[in-house]
Design a protein around this motif. Structure first.
Motif, PDB file in Angstrom:
ATOM      1  N   GLU A   1      47.697  53.745  18.183  1.00 54.70           N
ATOM      2  CA  GLU A   1      46.326  53.841  17.796  1.00 54.70           C
ATOM      3  C   GLU A   1      45.516  53.887  18.871  1.00 54.70           C
ATOM      4  O   GLU A   1      45.639  53.263  20.013  1.00 54.70           O
ATOM      5  CB  GLU A   1      45.979  52.485  16.999  1.00 54.70           C
ATOM      6  N   GLY A   2      44.454  54.598  19.034  1.00 54.17           N
ATOM      7  CA  GLY A   2      43.486  54.640  20.198  1.00 54.17           C
ATOM      8  C   GLY A   2      43.938  55.890  21.275  1.00 54.17           C
ATOM      9  O   GLY A   2      43.323  56.081  22.071  1.00 54.17           O
ATOM     10  N   THR A   3      44.964  56.642  20.918  1.00 53.36           N
ATOM     11  CA  THR A   3      45.353  57.499  22.021  1.00 53.36           C
ATOM     12  C   THR A   3      45.305  58.971  21.367  1.00 53.36           C
ATOM     13  O   THR A   3      45.342  58.833  20.031  1.00 53.36           O
ATOM     14  CB  THR A   3      46.680  57.392  22.339  1.00 53.36           C
ATOM     15  N   ASP A   4      44.984  59.832  21.904  1.00 50.49           N
ATOM     16  CA  ASP A   4      44.973  61.216  21.676  1.00 50.49           C
ATOM     17  C   ASP A   4      46.277  61.678  21.098  1.00 50.49           C
ATOM     18  O   ASP A   4      47.025  61.621  22.023  1.00 50.49           O
ATOM     19  CB  ASP A   4      44.094  62.008  22.362  1.00 50.49           C
ATOM     20  N   SER A   5      46.481  62.331  20.007  1.00 52.57           N
ATOM     21  CA  SER A   5      47.680  63.120  19.538  1.00 52.57           C
ATOM     22  C   SER A   5      47.748  64.393  20.162  1.00 52.57           C
ATOM     23  O   SER A   5      46.608  65.012  20.504  1.00 52.57           O
ATOM     24  CB  SER A   5      47.607  63.126  18.124  1.00 52.57           C
ATOM     25  N   PRO A   6      48.754  64.976  20.681  1.00 52.22           N
ATOM     26  CA  PRO A   6      48.858  66.400  21.313  1.00 52.22           C
ATOM     27  C   PRO A   6      48.495  67.381  20.205  1.00 52.22           C
ATOM     28  O   PRO A   6      48.344  67.106  19.019  1.00 52.22           O
ATOM     29  CB  PRO A   6      50.371  66.300  21.537  1.00 52.22           C
ATOM     30  N   LEU A   7      48.147  68.482  20.614  1.00 53.28           N
ATOM     31  CA  LEU A   7      47.682  69.715  20.039  1.00 53.28           C
ATOM     32  C   LEU A   7      48.979  70.313  19.280  1.00 53.28           C
ATOM     33  O   LEU A   7      49.014  70.758  18.212  1.00 53.28           O
ATOM     34  CB  LEU A   7      47.117  70.684  20.861  1.00 53.28           C
ATOM     35  N   ALA A   8      50.258  70.229  20.006  1.00 53.05           N
ATOM     36  CA  ALA A   8      51.259  70.794  19.604  1.00 53.05           C
ATOM     37  C   ALA A   8      52.513  70.151  20.142  1.00 53.05           C
ATOM     38  O   ALA A   8      52.555  69.721  21.508  1.00 53.05           O
ATOM     39  CB  ALA A   8      51.274  72.227  19.558  1.00 53.05           C
ATOM     40  N   GLU A   9      53.826  70.317  19.577  1.00 51.85           N
ATOM     41  CA  GLU A   9      54.863  69.772  20.315  1.00 51.85           C
ATOM     42  C   GLU A   9      56.062  70.898  19.836  1.00 51.85           C
ATOM     43  O   GLU A   9      56.284  71.167  18.589  1.00 51.85           O
ATOM     44  CB  GLU A   9      55.646  68.644  19.659  1.00 51.85           C
ATOM     45  N   LEU A  10      56.465  71.620  20.966  1.00 53.71           N
ATOM     46  CA  LEU A  10      57.341  72.924  20.680  1.00 53.71           C
ATOM     47  C   LEU A  10      58.765  72.372  21.229  1.00 53.71           C
ATOM     48  O   LEU A  10      58.892  72.156  22.209  1.00 53.71           O
ATOM     49  CB  LEU A  10      56.801  74.013  21.584  1.00 53.71           C
ATOM     50  N   LYS A  11      59.783  72.589  20.366  1.00 53.87           N
ATOM     51  CA  LYS A  11      60.997  72.342  20.692  1.00 53.87           C
ATOM     52  C   LYS A  11      61.727  73.498  21.479  1.00 53.87           C
ATOM     53  O   LYS A  11      61.393  74.581  20.811  1.00 53.87           O
ATOM     54  CB  LYS A  11      61.792  71.871  19.517  1.00 53.87           C
ATOM     55  N   GLY A  12      62.313  73.221  22.265  1.00 55.63           N
ATOM     56  CA  GLY A  12      63.138  74.311  22.948  1.00 55.63           C
ATOM     57  C   GLY A  12      64.569  73.997  23.306  1.00 55.63           C
ATOM     58  O   GLY A  12      65.113  73.263  22.494  1.00 55.63           O
TER      59      GLY A  12
END
Length: 192
Positions: free
Chosen positions: A57-68
Motif C-alpha cells: 500500500e502506498g506504492t505505485d503499481s507498474p504499468l505492465a509486467e511482461l514475461k520473457g
C-alpha cells in the motif's frame, strides 16, 4: 585530437533532432505491420484505477509486467513524454528464475545498424493502434540505440534498471502497445 565530450554532445543533439523530426512525421514510422512471432508468455498489465494486490500500500503499481524467457520479467514503471518530443519508457528486468540469466540477444532487434553495436533493447517498438503507426527506438548519429546496452548476467532474484527512448506519439494518444522480442506484449499508458 578528438574530444569525447564534444562527440557526446553532438550525438545527443543529433538524437534530439531525429526525435523531433520523427515526432513531426518526417519519417521512421511505418503503418501497422503484423507480428510474425508472438511469445507464448503471459502478460499481466495493471488496469487503470485498480490496485495490484501484490504491491504494498502506498506504492505505485507498474504499468505492465511482461514475461520473457528463462524466468526474466520486464517490469515497466513509466512511459513519460519529454519536452524534446520523445517518450522514455523505464523499468527493470528481473530474474525470477532459479539460474543466472542473460537478456536474450534477440532483444536488440534485427536491424543491421543496431546489431553492430552489441546487446541492447533496440528491438523494442511501440504500436499506436488508433493511428496504426509503429514507433522504433531512437538512435544516435553512430546508429547506437538510445536504450540500456551491455546488460550483465542477472542473478536469480536480482534486477537491472532499463530504459528505451522513442519518438513521442501525438499528444492525444494516451495508450500504446509495448513490444520487445522474446517478451510478451502489453498495453501501457503514457503520462505527461
Amino acid at each position: 585530437m578528438r574530444i569525447r565530450r564534444g562527440a557526446k554532445d553532438r550525438r545527443a543533439m543529433t538524437a534530439l533532432i531525429v526525435a523531433v523530426g520523427l515526432a513531426l512525421g518526417v519519417g521512421g514510422c511505418s503503418g501497422g505491420g503484423g507480428d510474425d512471432e508472438k511469445p507464448e508468455a503471459s502478460v499481466s498489465a495493471t488496469a487503470e484505477g485498480q490496485s495490484d494486490p501484490s504491491t504494498q500500500e502506498g506504492t505505485d503499481s507498474p504499468l505492465a509486467e511482461l514475461k520473457g524467457e528463462d524466468g526474466l520479467l520486464l517490469v515497466i514503471d513509466s512511459a513519460e513524454r519529454d519536452a524534446g518530443g520523445f517518450l522514455t519508457v523505464s523499468g527493470e528486468i528481473k530474474n525470477d528464475g532459479a539460474k543466472a540469466a542473460r537478456v536474450p540477444i534477440q532483444t536488440r532487434g534485427d536491424e543491421t545498424e543496431i546489431m553492430r553495436h552489441g546487446g541492447s533493447l533496440g528491438g523494442a517498438t511501440l504500436v499506436d493502434p488508433g493511428d496504426k503507426k509503429r514507433y522504433y527506438v531512437l538512435r544516435d548519429t553512430d546508429g547506437r540505440p538510445l536504450t540500456t546496452t551491455d546488460m550483465p548476467r542477472i542473478k536469480p532474484g536480482a534486477s537491472i534498471p532499463v530504459f528505451m527512448q522513442f519518438p513521442a506519439p501525438p499528444t492525444d494518444t494516451a495508450k500504446v502497445t509495448f513490444q520487445l522480442p522474446t517478451f510478451a506484449s502489453a498495453p501501457i499508458e503514457i503520462s505527461g
